[in-house]
Design an enzyme around this catalytic site. Structure first.
Site, PDB file in Angstrom:
ATOM      1  N   HIS A   1      25.102  24.633  44.565  1.00  0.00           N
ATOM      2  CA  HIS A   1      25.962  25.737  45.005  1.00  0.00           C
ATOM      3  C   HIS A   1      25.607  27.038  44.300  1.00  0.00           C
ATOM      4  O   HIS A   1      25.380  28.059  44.930  1.00  0.00           O
ATOM      5  CB  HIS A   1      27.429  25.371  44.766  1.00  0.00           C
ATOM      6  CG  HIS A   1      28.360  26.539  44.858  1.00  0.00           C
ATOM      7  ND1 HIS A   1      28.693  27.111  46.068  1.00  0.00           N
ATOM      8  CD2 HIS A   1      29.011  27.259  43.910  1.00  0.00           C
ATOM      9  CE1 HIS A   1      29.512  28.131  45.848  1.00  0.00           C
ATOM     10  NE2 HIS A   1      29.720  28.241  44.552  1.00  0.00           N
ATOM     11  N   PHE A   2      25.524  26.992  42.961  1.00  0.00           N
ATOM     12  CA  PHE A   2      25.330  28.299  42.314  1.00  0.00           C
ATOM     13  C   PHE A   2      23.873  28.755  42.319  1.00  0.00           C
ATOM     14  O   PHE A   2      23.602  29.909  42.020  1.00  0.00           O
ATOM     15  CB  PHE A   2      25.999  28.383  40.934  1.00  0.00           C
ATOM     16  CG  PHE A   2      25.465  27.486  39.856  1.00  0.00           C
ATOM     17  CD1 PHE A   2      24.199  27.649  39.351  1.00  0.00           C
ATOM     18  CD2 PHE A   2      26.275  26.487  39.324  1.00  0.00           C
ATOM     19  CE1 PHE A   2      23.725  26.841  38.342  1.00  0.00           C
ATOM     20  CE2 PHE A   2      25.806  25.676  38.315  1.00  0.00           C
ATOM     21  CZ  PHE A   2      24.529  25.845  37.824  1.00  0.00           C
ATOM     22  N   HIS A   3      22.952  27.877  42.715  1.00  0.00           N
ATOM     23  CA  HIS A   3      21.605  28.403  42.950  1.00  0.00           C
ATOM     24  C   HIS A   3      21.545  29.137  44.289  1.00  0.00           C
ATOM     25  O   HIS A   3      20.624  29.926  44.514  1.00  0.00           O
ATOM     26  CB  HIS A   3      20.560  27.299  42.852  1.00  0.00           C
ATOM     27  CG  HIS A   3      20.161  27.026  41.427  1.00  0.00           C
ATOM     28  ND1 HIS A   3      20.865  26.183  40.606  1.00  0.00           N
ATOM     29  CD2 HIS A   3      19.151  27.528  40.660  1.00  0.00           C
ATOM     30  CE1 HIS A   3      20.305  26.160  39.400  1.00  0.00           C
ATOM     31  NE2 HIS A   3      19.276  26.972  39.400  1.00  0.00           N
TER      32      HIS A   3
ATOM     33  N   TYR B   1      31.670  37.153  40.020  1.00  0.00           N
ATOM     34  CA  TYR B   1      31.837  38.316  40.903  1.00  0.00           C
ATOM     35  C   TYR B   1      31.207  39.553  40.292  1.00  0.00           C
ATOM     36  O   TYR B   1      30.801  40.463  41.007  1.00  0.00           O
ATOM     37  CB  TYR B   1      33.312  38.527  41.237  1.00  0.00           C
ATOM     38  CG  TYR B   1      33.805  37.436  42.140  1.00  0.00           C
ATOM     39  CD1 TYR B   1      33.316  37.337  43.442  1.00  0.00           C
ATOM     40  CD2 TYR B   1      34.685  36.468  41.705  1.00  0.00           C
ATOM     41  CE1 TYR B   1      33.701  36.313  44.269  1.00  0.00           C
ATOM     42  CE2 TYR B   1      35.080  35.435  42.526  1.00  0.00           C
ATOM     43  CZ  TYR B   1      34.584  35.360  43.805  1.00  0.00           C
ATOM     44  OH  TYR B   1      34.955  34.332  44.620  1.00  0.00           O
TER      45      TYR B   1
ATOM     46  N   HIS C   1      34.988  32.690  35.907  1.00  0.00           N
ATOM     47  CA  HIS C   1      34.819  32.871  37.350  1.00  0.00           C
ATOM     48  C   HIS C   1      34.634  34.334  37.698  1.00  0.00           C
ATOM     49  O   HIS C   1      33.844  34.669  38.560  1.00  0.00           O
ATOM     50  CB  HIS C   1      35.952  32.269  38.168  1.00  0.00           C
ATOM     51  CG  HIS C   1      35.526  32.170  39.610  1.00  0.00           C
ATOM     52  ND1 HIS C   1      34.644  31.217  40.051  1.00  0.00           N
ATOM     53  CD2 HIS C   1      35.753  32.961  40.669  1.00  0.00           C
ATOM     54  CE1 HIS C   1      34.373  31.414  41.324  1.00  0.00           C
ATOM     55  NE2 HIS C   1      35.031  32.453  41.731  1.00  0.00           N
TER      56      HIS C   1
ATOM     57  N   ARG D   1      25.191  16.869  36.826  1.00  0.00           N
ATOM     58  CA  ARG D   1      24.450  18.059  36.410  1.00  0.00           C
ATOM     59  C   ARG D   1      24.203  17.959  34.907  1.00  0.00           C
ATOM     60  O   ARG D   1      24.633  17.015  34.254  1.00  0.00           O
ATOM     61  CB  ARG D   1      25.264  19.316  36.733  1.00  0.00           C
ATOM     62  CG  ARG D   1      26.531  19.421  35.923  1.00  0.00           C
ATOM     63  CD  ARG D   1      27.413  20.568  36.356  1.00  0.00           C
ATOM     64  NE  ARG D   1      26.894  21.855  35.932  1.00  0.00           N
ATOM     65  CZ  ARG D   1      27.640  22.976  35.879  1.00  0.00           C
ATOM     66  NH1 ARG D   1      28.895  22.952  36.227  1.00  0.00           N
ATOM     67  NH2 ARG D   1      27.120  24.121  35.495  1.00  0.00           N
ATOM     68  N   ARG D   2      23.490  18.929  34.356  1.00  0.00           N
ATOM     69  CA  ARG D   2      23.325  19.096  32.895  1.00  0.00           C
ATOM     70  C   ARG D   2      22.866  17.817  32.211  1.00  0.00           C
ATOM     71  O   ARG D   2      23.386  17.449  31.170  1.00  0.00           O
ATOM     72  CB  ARG D   2      24.655  19.516  32.272  1.00  0.00           C
ATOM     73  CG  ARG D   2      25.150  20.834  32.752  1.00  0.00           C
ATOM     74  CD  ARG D   2      26.405  21.252  32.041  1.00  0.00           C
ATOM     75  NE  ARG D   2      26.465  22.715  31.986  1.00  0.00           N
ATOM     76  CZ  ARG D   2      27.408  23.384  31.373  1.00  0.00           C
ATOM     77  NH1 ARG D   2      28.359  22.767  30.748  1.00  0.00           N
ATOM     78  NH2 ARG D   2      27.393  24.695  31.375  1.00  0.00           N
TER      79      ARG D   2
END
Lengths: 586, 69, 263
Positions: free
Chosen positions: A389-391, A242, A238, A452-453
């Site tokens: 979300h992470f895109h 950041y 995680h 996903r994946r």
């Protein structure tokens, strides 16, 4: 009062000021762009394959493509760009070059070698001539086992980034001797605090690889504890997000206000934000393991609480960045409650790209709050929602900010004018629109359970049941988004390549960053006490991780109960395939 | 032009997420739009924004329309 | 430190939001009682799954009342069992572990979603109120066939559910005039007693037996078949206990045709 170096460096580009450093930064940027080009193209292959719009690779090879896409974009693209930006930030804000440029080249080359090793081992998944296997995805969860070269490459890359951090610290210490009483300039402060939590979090993954996975892949030890290496991965996993995000934040703090025509609203609050990231980035990793067995609910609750408090620095950033933009707009003659928005420099691709990236990050923040919600996570965990979300975070807040920043940085480090500002403006807009389509559909698909994946999320025994529309529409929307993103990527790369063929220009803007309305003199000196904050961060990590790690080791053993490596390729074990086929049949 | 061309493009881009999510939002109220209907609606919204942007401002109308005082 | 008053207000609002989020999650845990997957079920050696008390035999088990246990082993690229049937209105506790790499056990469209990490046992308890069919899938990458890993969970109406198992043992061929028997074993997997009727149909003949089995018990049934009445030839038979059916064919051969019997 003014912290910008305008007077001493008037209308001088970074290349004029620091020609040697500019070369390293340019090299780092181009390494980053190459990773972006390959990784992005693989992303299109995946999007078309998954959605069954166009399948020209074998589904078994999908996972090789996915591994390359994840590593190249999440690790290589982001971190190469980051080391470029931070080197720029430290040297520009300290107004001095690095201590030894050979050291700078050394860490850059080390990172390149690491990338090549990782890249070649992944390529082994589809090229028979390379006898390597690394279809283990970005998370490389044991007991899936990659070729040792994969782990060695990752280690070299990370150690390279550690040395880069050491380079920035050395430069700062040298400056400190020359300027014993000055506050740390804000950009350097940001680079150093980010480096500190990077050291702290990468310890976990270094431990995981060097003590467990690498010896295991070399056959020195014959077993691992999968939950332990997995937890050590997320100890890093995680904080690394950041690490990607902090350079984007830095751009929003020190470039966006300047581009808007004003100043940063508050230097002290910016420092507070980066200190909070140093403190809280690492002891939250268990929120990626809400659904893992073997970890008590209490530890998950602690990670959840820490995660929620991590919202604070991002919410503060939202305020400061918007307030700074408003200040800039009003300096440019903007008026009214919302009318000032019209006065912002929307024709400037650097500004518009960063502003749109920030806007999408707000949306990402909301889906992130859902992910962080421990019990609601049951619904979305490992679904396509997470990919959506992470895109928005790494794929837009970070990537779009970096691409927009490149429109300013590449001229700074090459001395050449950007080939086309219109194309650049179009590019950031097309990226925004493409990501809107793709990410929205991914989020919605996750809500009805699409995983996903997965190469072929089309199952024999059941169908998905979308709340609105059809699965076909969702797929079409993802494919459309992916195509638009690829177009935007091509526009970006074209602009970068043609820029490098431009003639040298002497009408480039000077190398400056934003001044502040409320400067460092308004902030307590304790904020600059990096030792204190590092010590507190270490304590928080010890508090957050000692007990969960101890209980994992206690229940599963340090090296696990004789768990060997798996390389589950379809052709390696036909008996296994037959067995699984039989099991699935009713 | 009431706003710059760059700003107009940005407004259109930012409109798209709203158009896309509008369909989901409406379904909460039992209104199910087809993709085509959504496209038409989105096209109409974009057309309206473009018309508003290029319409020559008369007097104080600009200030009112842009929501400012 | 000099903080603008708007910024102070924003800071307070942000803290309220954060504390509010934590409060809603805490409420979810203590109010509706949404428990997280945790370490209660303990660890396991993946090499010894077959001998494990829980996973040696996978599938649905009745614990008493409306409580059931389902033991599942995940492996590349299937679940054992791949089809699970539970009654509506039941409280089901799933125990899942992996034989090889990390998988997930995810029931599509529900909150049943857990990682399945080798060496660990995932435990979760779920209530199924309504009958329905749910897909089960693996959402953690587990090798090249990952996308083929699926299963099916069926929640059947309560009165259609049982854990009765029927097996038969019958000769394939018998000489006319000889006594023969068709034997059946009825297993009651439920904790409650079972009272039902077993019916054997063979040719034109029909036999019935009342069956009473204790919870977790079994009963042996013997049907004496009158081969003379059947006559020579092939005779299909069907043995029925509730919804369960076993069938076969009995050949009755006359002594004179004989030759290849009982060798």
């Amino acid at each position: 009062m003014e912290v910008t170096r305008m007077s001493s460096t008037a209308s001088r580009t970074y290349l004029d000021q620091f020609p040697a450093e500019a070369k390293v930064i340019k090299a780092a940027f181009w390494s980053s762009f190459m990773a972006l080009a390959i990784g992005g193209l693989l992303g299109l292959v995946q999007a078309l394959h998954r959605t069954d719009v166009l399948r020209f690779i074998d589904s078994a090879d999908y996972y090789t493509v996915l591994t390359a896409h994840g590593i190249l974009l999440a690790i290589t693209f982001t971190i190469f760009f980051l080391v470029g930006i931070f080197t720029w930030a430290v040297t520009t804000s300290l107004d001095r070059g690095v201590v030894d440029i050979r050291f700078t080249w050394a860490w850059y080359i080390m990172m390149v070698v690491g990338t090549i090793l990782v890249g070649v081992s992944i390529l082994g998944g589809v090229v028979d001539a390379i006898p390597m296997y690394a279809d283990v995805l970005f998370t490389f969860y044991a007991p899936l086992q990659a070729h040792p070269a994969f782990y060695v490459g990752l280690v070299l890359f990370v150690v390279g980034s550690w040395l880069a951090g050491a380079d920035w610290f050395r430069t700062w210490w040298a400056w400190r001797k020359e300027n014993p009483d000055e506050r740390i300039p804000l950009p350097t402060f940001m680079a150093l605090t980010t480096t500190l939590f990077w050291y702290l979090c990468t310890l976990g993954v270094a431990l995981s690889i060097l003590v467990f996975l690498l010896p295991w892949s070399l056959g020195i030890v014959d077993s691992v504890n999968p939950l332990l290496t997995r937890t050590l991965f997320w100890y890093f996993g995680h904080a690394v997000v950041y690490f990607w995000l902090m350079p984007a934040y830095m751009m929003w703090y020190i470039m966006l206000p300047k581009l808007s025509g004003g100043k940063l609203f508050s230097d002290p609050l910016a420092r507070v934000v980066f200190v909070l990231f140093l403190l809280l980035s690492t002891p939250v990793g268990i929120h990626h393991q809400y659904l893992d067995p073997g970890i008590a609910e209490g530890y998950k609750f602690i990670a959840m609480t820490n995660t929620m408090f991590l919202l604070l620095p991002s919410l503060l950033t939202a305020f400061t960045v918007v307030a700074s933009m408003e200040h800039g707009a009003r300096q440019r003659g903007g008026t009214g409650y919302l009318g000032w928005l019209k006065a912002l420099p929307w024709r400037d691709p650097v500004f518009t790209g960063m502003a749109l990236a920030g806007l999408m990050f707000a949306a990402a923040g909301f889906s992130g709050m859902i992910n962080a919600g421990m019990n609601i996570n049951y619904l979305v965990h490992n679904s396509w929602w997470v990919v959506g979300h992470f895109h928005l975070t790494v794929g837009t807040a970070v990537a779009l900010t970096f691409m927009a920043a490149a429109y300013w940085f590449i001229p700074q480090v090459t001395g050449k004018e950007l080939w086309s500002r219109q194309l650049a403006l179009g590019q950031v807009l097309v990226w925004f629109v493409g990501m809107t389509f793709m990410s929205n559909a991914m989020h919605r698909a996750g809500l009805f359970g699409m995983p996903r994946r997965t190469a072929e999320p089309q199952y024999q025994g059941f169908n998905f049941d979308p709340a609105v529309g059809t699965v076909g529409e969702i797929n079409a929307q993802v494919a459309l988004g992916a195509v638009l993103l690829t177009v935007a990527l091509a526009m970006f790369l074209l602009n970068m390549v043609l820029t490098s063929f431009n003639d040298d220009s002497d009408s480039l803007p000077a190398n400056t960053y934003a001044g502040t309305l409320s400067g460092p003199e308004d902030s307590p000196a304790v904020l600059d006490n990096l030792k204190l904050w590092t010590a507190i961060a270490v304590v928080l990590v010890i508090v957050g991780y000692t007990l969960p790690l101890a209980s994992i080791v206690e229940s599963g053993g340090l090296f696990g109960p004789d768990i060997g490596g798996f390389q589950l390729a379809i052709e390696t074990d036909p008996a296994l395939v037959l067995e699984s086929v039989r099991e699935v049949m009713p | 032009m009431r706003i710059s061309k760059g700003a107009l493009l940005v407004v259109i881009a930012v409109l798209i997420p709203f158009v896309v999510e509008f369909r989901t939002a409406l379904s909460w109220f039992g209104i199910e739009l087809s993709v085509l209907e959504s496209l038409v609606l989105g096209g109409a919204a974009i057309l309206a924004v473009v018309l508003w942007a290029v319409w020559p401002p008369n007097g104080n109308a600009e200030a009112e329309l842009s929501g400012s005082r | 430190m000099n903080i603008h008053k708007y910024e102070k207000a924003w800071l307070v609002a942000a803290m309220v939001l954060i504390v509010g989020f934590i409060a809603t999650i805490t409420y979810g845990a203590v109010g509706p009682g949404i428990a997280m997957i945790d370490d209660d079920a303990g660890s396991i050696d993946p090499n010894e799954i077959s001998d494990h008390e829980r996973f040696g035999e996978t599938g649905v088990e009745h614990l008493g009342g409306n409580e059931y246990e389902v033991d599942v082993v995940a492996q590349a690229w299937s679940y054992s069992p791949s089809e699970i049937e539970v009654p509506a209105g039941s409280e089901v506790t799933f125990y899942v572990t992996s034989r090889d790499v990390t998988h997930s056990f995810t029931v599509v469209g529900t909150n049943v979603n857990t990682m399945v990490v080798p060496g660990q046992i995932s435990e979760m308890t779920v209530k199924f109120d309504e009958p329905g069919e749910y897909g089960i899938l693996c959402n953690e990458y587990c090798g090249q066939g990952h996308h083929t890993m699926e299963g099916l969970l069926t929640v059947v109406p309560e009165d259609e559910f049982d854990l009765t198992e029927l097996s038969t043992d019958a000769p394939r061929e018998v000489e006319a005039g000889n006594e023969t028997t068709i034997n059946a074993t009825v297993n009651n997997g439920m904790q409650d007693g079972l009272e039902t009727t077993a019916t054997l149909e063979i040719g034109e003949q029909q036999y019935e037996r009342d069956v009473t089995i204790d919870g977790e018990g079994s009963a042996e049934l013997t049907f004496d078949v009158d081969t003379d009445a059947l006559g020579a030839g092939e005779h299909d038979w069907t043995l029925t206990v509730d919804d369960h059916e076993e069938s076969g064919t009995l050949s009755v051969v006359s002594e004179t045709d004989g030759g290849d019997t009982n060798e």
